[in-house]
Design a protein around this motif. Structure first.
Motif, PDB file in Angstrom:
ATOM      1  N   ASP B   5       0.382   9.379  -7.986  1.00 37.05           N
ATOM      2  CA  ASP B   5       1.470   8.214  -7.239  1.00 37.05           C
ATOM      3  C   ASP B   5       1.338   8.101  -5.942  1.00 37.05           C
ATOM      4  O   ASP B   5       1.587   7.301  -5.447  1.00 37.05           O
ATOM      5  CB  ASP B   5       2.844   8.577  -7.952  1.00 37.05           C
ATOM      6  N   GLY B   6       0.888   9.435  -5.529  1.00 35.94           N
ATOM      7  CA  GLY B   6       0.815   9.586  -4.044  1.00 35.94           C
ATOM      8  C   GLY B   6      -0.008   8.471  -3.067  1.00 35.94           C
ATOM      9  O   GLY B   6       0.227   8.056  -2.176  1.00 35.94           O
ATOM     10  N   VAL B   7      -1.055   8.064  -4.203  1.00 30.53           N
ATOM     11  CA  VAL B   7      -2.016   6.989  -3.455  1.00 30.53           C
ATOM     12  C   VAL B   7      -1.279   5.678  -3.083  1.00 30.53           C
ATOM     13  O   VAL B   7      -1.405   5.032  -2.134  1.00 30.53           O
ATOM     14  CB  VAL B   7      -2.996   6.665  -4.540  1.00 30.53           C
ATOM     15  N   GLU B   8      -0.462   5.403  -4.174  1.00 26.37           N
ATOM     16  CA  GLU B   8       0.592   3.966  -3.863  1.00 26.37           C
ATOM     17  C   GLU B   8       1.242   4.291  -2.919  1.00 26.37           C
ATOM     18  O   GLU B   8       1.286   3.433  -1.772  1.00 26.37           O
ATOM     19  CB  GLU B   8       1.053   3.665  -5.512  1.00 26.37           C
ATOM     20  N   GLN B   9       1.985   5.333  -2.787  1.00 29.25           N
ATOM     21  CA  GLN B   9       3.057   5.485  -1.723  1.00 29.25           C
ATOM     22  C   GLN B   9       2.340   5.537  -0.282  1.00 29.25           C
ATOM     23  O   GLN B   9       2.782   4.931   0.356  1.00 29.25           O
ATOM     24  CB  GLN B   9       3.743   6.695  -1.955  1.00 29.25           C
ATOM     25  N   ALA B  10       1.178   6.327  -0.148  1.00 29.45           N
ATOM     26  CA  ALA B  10       0.575   6.136   1.158  1.00 29.45           C
ATOM     27  C   ALA B  10       0.127   4.831   1.551  1.00 29.45           C
ATOM     28  O   ALA B  10       0.164   4.473   2.645  1.00 29.45           O
ATOM     29  CB  ALA B  10      -0.603   7.029   0.792  1.00 29.45           C
ATOM     30  N   ILE B  11      -0.346   4.108   0.618  1.00 28.67           N
ATOM     31  CA  ILE B  11      -1.023   2.743   0.960  1.00 28.67           C
ATOM     32  C   ILE B  11       0.221   1.965   1.357  1.00 28.67           C
ATOM     33  O   ILE B  11       0.145   1.138   2.499  1.00 28.67           O
ATOM     34  CB  ILE B  11      -1.728   2.033  -0.224  1.00 28.67           C
ATOM     35  N   HIS B  12       1.330   1.828   0.813  1.00 29.77           N
ATOM     36  CA  HIS B  12       2.479   1.199   1.096  1.00 29.77           C
ATOM     37  C   HIS B  12       2.910   1.402   2.521  1.00 29.77           C
ATOM     38  O   HIS B  12       3.301   0.761   3.271  1.00 29.77           O
ATOM     39  CB  HIS B  12       3.638   1.265   0.090  1.00 29.77           C
ATOM     40  N   CYS B  13       2.956   2.884   2.676  1.00 30.84           N
ATOM     41  CA  CYS B  13       3.690   3.257   3.939  1.00 30.84           C
ATOM     42  C   CYS B  13       2.709   2.809   5.068  1.00 30.84           C
ATOM     43  O   CYS B  13       3.026   2.391   6.108  1.00 30.84           O
ATOM     44  CB  CYS B  13       3.708   4.829   3.970  1.00 30.84           C
ATOM     45  N   VAL B  14       1.357   3.051   4.859  1.00 26.84           N
ATOM     46  CA  VAL B  14       0.324   2.600   5.708  1.00 26.84           C
ATOM     47  C   VAL B  14       0.544   0.871   6.040  1.00 26.84           C
ATOM     48  O   VAL B  14       0.518   0.332   7.332  1.00 26.84           O
ATOM     49  CB  VAL B  14      -0.948   2.792   5.527  1.00 26.84           C
ATOM     50  N   ALA B  15       0.904   0.330   5.133  1.00 28.56           N
ATOM     51  CA  ALA B  15       0.955  -1.065   5.132  1.00 28.56           C
ATOM     52  C   ALA B  15       2.347  -1.438   5.841  1.00 28.56           C
ATOM     53  O   ALA B  15       2.110  -2.298   6.980  1.00 28.56           O
ATOM     54  CB  ALA B  15       1.133  -1.853   3.848  1.00 28.56           C
ATOM     55  N   ILE B  16       3.367  -0.843   5.678  1.00 32.78           N
ATOM     56  CA  ILE B  16       4.499  -0.941   6.463  1.00 32.78           C
ATOM     57  C   ILE B  16       4.193  -0.543   7.777  1.00 32.78           C
ATOM     58  O   ILE B  16       4.707  -1.395   9.041  1.00 32.78           O
ATOM     59  CB  ILE B  16       5.777   0.014   5.903  1.00 32.78           C
ATOM     60  N   LEU B  17       3.531   0.516   8.178  1.00 28.55           N
ATOM     61  CA  LEU B  17       3.511   0.904   9.558  1.00 28.55           C
ATOM     62  C   LEU B  17       2.563  -0.047  10.320  1.00 28.55           C
ATOM     63  O   LEU B  17       2.748  -0.361  11.643  1.00 28.55           O
ATOM     64  CB  LEU B  17       2.767   2.314   9.538  1.00 28.55           C
ATOM     65  N   ALA B  18       1.679  -0.805   9.498  1.00 25.79           N
ATOM     66  CA  ALA B  18       0.923  -1.745  10.335  1.00 25.79           C
ATOM     67  C   ALA B  18       1.759  -2.842  10.701  1.00 25.79           C
ATOM     68  O   ALA B  18       1.210  -3.801  11.596  1.00 25.79           O
ATOM     69  CB  ALA B  18      -0.198  -2.185   9.285  1.00 25.79           C
ATOM     70  N   THR B  48      -1.009  14.721   4.968  1.00 23.56           N
ATOM     71  CA  THR B  48      -2.395  14.539   4.652  1.00 23.56           C
ATOM     72  C   THR B  48      -2.919  13.149   5.438  1.00 23.56           C
ATOM     73  O   THR B  48      -4.213  13.345   5.932  1.00 23.56           O
ATOM     74  CB  THR B  48      -2.632  14.128   3.158  1.00 23.56           C
ATOM     75  N   LEU B  49      -2.600  12.363   5.594  1.00 21.26           N
ATOM     76  CA  LEU B  49      -2.860  10.913   6.298  1.00 21.26           C
ATOM     77  C   LEU B  49      -3.008  11.236   7.818  1.00 21.26           C
ATOM     78  O   LEU B  49      -4.036  10.977   8.481  1.00 21.26           O
ATOM     79  CB  LEU B  49      -1.926   9.942   6.031  1.00 21.26           C
ATOM     80  N   SER B  50      -2.190  12.313   8.207  1.00 20.09           N
ATOM     81  CA  SER B  50      -2.137  12.654   9.627  1.00 20.09           C
ATOM     82  C   SER B  50      -3.316  13.548   9.978  1.00 20.09           C
ATOM     83  O   SER B  50      -4.229  13.219  10.950  1.00 20.09           O
ATOM     84  CB  SER B  50      -0.878  13.167   9.966  1.00 20.09           C
ATOM     85  N   ARG B  51      -3.561  14.431   8.949  1.00 17.67           N
ATOM     86  CA  ARG B  51      -4.926  15.193   9.200  1.00 17.67           C
ATOM     87  C   ARG B  51      -6.093  14.442   8.906  1.00 17.67           C
ATOM     88  O   ARG B  51      -6.992  14.826   9.697  1.00 17.67           O
ATOM     89  CB  ARG B  51      -4.769  16.355   7.968  1.00 17.67           C
ATOM     90  N   ALA B  52      -5.871  13.289   8.324  1.00 13.31           N
ATOM     91  CA  ALA B  52      -7.239  12.531   8.207  1.00 13.31           C
ATOM     92  C   ALA B  52      -7.357  11.477   9.422  1.00 13.31           C
ATOM     93  O   ALA B  52      -8.396  10.495   9.378  1.00 13.31           O
ATOM     94  CB  ALA B  52      -7.335  11.760   6.930  1.00 13.31           C
ATOM     95  N   ALA B  82      -8.474  10.066   1.701  1.00 13.05           N
ATOM     96  CA  ALA B  82      -7.828  11.135   2.336  1.00 13.05           C
ATOM     97  C   ALA B  82      -6.725  11.758   1.134  1.00 13.05           C
ATOM     98  O   ALA B  82      -6.500  12.994   1.185  1.00 13.05           O
ATOM     99  CB  ALA B  82      -7.086  10.440   3.492  1.00 13.05           C
ATOM    100  N   VAL B  83      -6.245  10.963   0.370  1.00 14.18           N
ATOM    101  CA  VAL B  83      -5.282  11.424  -0.541  1.00 14.18           C
ATOM    102  C   VAL B  83      -5.617  12.123  -1.609  1.00 14.18           C
ATOM    103  O   VAL B  83      -5.349  13.373  -2.133  1.00 14.18           O
ATOM    104  CB  VAL B  83      -4.027  10.352  -0.858  1.00 14.18           C
ATOM    105  N   GLU B  84      -6.890  11.642  -2.322  1.00 15.37           N
ATOM    106  CA  GLU B  84      -7.214  12.165  -3.479  1.00 15.37           C
ATOM    107  C   GLU B  84      -8.486  13.022  -3.269  1.00 15.37           C
ATOM    108  O   GLU B  84      -8.726  13.662  -4.316  1.00 15.37           O
ATOM    109  CB  GLU B  84      -7.784  10.957  -4.429  1.00 15.37           C
ATOM    110  N   GLY B  85      -8.857  12.918  -2.195  1.00 15.55           N
ATOM    111  CA  GLY B  85     -10.089  13.991  -2.047  1.00 15.55           C
ATOM    112  C   GLY B  85     -11.276  13.250  -1.860  1.00 15.55           C
ATOM    113  O   GLY B  85     -11.551  12.101  -2.538  1.00 15.55           O
TER     114      GLY B  85
END
Lengths: 167, 167
Positions: B5-18, B48-52, B82-85
Motif C-alpha cells: 500500500d505504501g506505493v499508492e500513498q507515496a504517489i499520492h503524496c508526491v502528487a500533492i507536493l507537486a 525512503t523517497l527522501s533517500r532516493a 524507490a518504494v518497492e526496491g
DNA sequence: GCTGCCCTACTCGGATAAAGGATGTCCGAGTATCTATGG
DNA sequence: CCATAGATACTCGGACATCCTTTATCCGAGTAGGGCAGC
C-alpha cells in the motif's frame, strides 16, 4: 513487487511436462527432485495449476501430472496468473476519497488517474507474457541446446520416472 | 505479484507536493491526515523517497517535505522503484541447474529463457511507468476536475497546513 | 490354469504449523520560534 | 527600545514490536497393481 519462487518452479514444471510424449506422466516427487526443491511445496503449486486446468492430475500409484492442453495453448501469463492470483498487483485503495472532510463520492466518478496508469503498465506486462507460449519456450531451448546435452539429461530423467497415461 | 500500500500513498503524496507552490512545504502529519493513513507509516515511505532524492525533507518546527525536482522530472517509475526496491520482481533461482545430477555450469552460459521472458515483460511494465511524470498526472486531474472542486479542497487543506521554505 | 476379490502401497488433495517480510509504533537528534533578560 | 541567549516545542530520522502473507510440512482420501484364494 515481488514474485514468489513458486512461479519459477511452476513454469519449469510445465516446460518439463511439455517435453514428454503425449501419454507421458510424471509424479510430483520426480519433478521436485529434478529441480532440487521441496516436494510438498511443489505439490501445492501443482495443485493450483490443476485447479486452473493447466495441468491434469492422475491419482493412484501410477499417477502423476500431465499437461491439460497443448503447449501452444498455454502461455506464461496463464501460469503466472494461476500461481500468483488474477487480481492486479496495484490495488487502488481510493485514499483520495478519505481524510477529514472527504468530498461526496460522485465527485470521483472519474477513475483515479494513478490507478489507470498503474493498470495500464500492468496490462503491458501481461501482454508480453501472453504472447509467449510453452511451445515457444521449448523451441528456444532446443535452439540453444546445440549439443543436445540438456535434452539427453531430460531423457535420462524421463526413463527413470515417467509413467504412461491410460485414459 | 503484489505491491504494498505504501506505493499508492507515496504517489499520492508526491502528487500533492507537486500541486503546491515553489516554496511550499507540508509536514508528514498533514499528508497522513489528508489521506487518512497512519502518520508513522507514511513517514517511513517519505523517508525512503527522501533517500532516493525525490523529495526533500526540511527539519525543524516549520519543516516538512517538498519536491526535490520539478514534477516533469519525476516519473512514476522513480517512485515505484524507490518504494518497492529496484530489483526485478522475478528472480531466477536457476533451478534448472539444480537437482541430483546437474550438468556442469558452462552448459548454461545461455541465460535461462524463462528469465529472459519474465524480465522482458517487466521491462515493458517499467517502460510504461517511465513515460508518465507527476506533471502529466496533475494535468490529467485538472482536466477531469471541471468544476474545480477537488482543487478547492486542496487549497483549503493547504491554507491550514502549508509552510514556506526559506532556503 | 483362470478369474475374481482383497489388500497393499503409492499417488494427489486439503488442512495445519513455522518463517519471513510488510505494517505499525516508539523514542532520539536537530532546528526555528518564542520568551526573557541584559545592554 | 533593541539585541542576544536560552528554553521550548515541533519536525524528521532510525530502531523496535506486531501482524499477516508466504513458505513449508503433515496427515487423510482415493486408486491402480499385485497377491491370494476359490472355481
Amino acid at each position: 513487487m515481488k514474485l514468489g519462487d513458486g512461479v519459477e518452479q511452476a513454469i519449469h514444471c510445465v516446460a518439463i511436462l511439455a517435453a514428454l510424449p503425449k501419454d507421458g506422466l510424471l509424479p510430483a516427487a520426480a519433478l521436485a527432485e529434478f529441480h532440487g526443491v521441496s516436494t510438498s511445496y511443489l505439490l501445492k503449486h501443482l495443485q493450483t495449476l490443476s485447479r486452473a486446468e493447466l495441468v491434469q492430475s492422475v491419482p493412484g500409484p501410477t499417477g502423476g501430472y500431465r499437461l491439460a492442453r497443448a503447449p501452444e495453448d498455454i502461455t506464461l501469463l496463464d501460469i503466472v496468473l494461476a500461481v500468483e492470483g488474477p487480481e492486479p498487483a496495484f490495488r487502488c485503495k481510493e485514499i483520495r476519497q478519505r481524510g477529514p472532510n472527504p468530498l461526496p463520492g460522485y465527485m470521483f466518478k472519474a477513475p483515479c488517474q494513478i490507478n489507470r496508469v498503474m493498470l495500464r503498465a500492468e496490462k503491458a506486462y501481461r501482454e508480453e507474457l501472453r504472447q509467449v507460449t510453452i511451445a515457444d519456450l521449448a523451441a528456444q531451448v532446443r535452439t540453444d541446446d546445440t549439443e543436445g546435452l540438456i535434452e539427453a539429461r531430460g531423457c535420462a530423467f524421463f526413463d527413470a520416472a515417467m509413467r504412461h497415461y491410460a485414459p
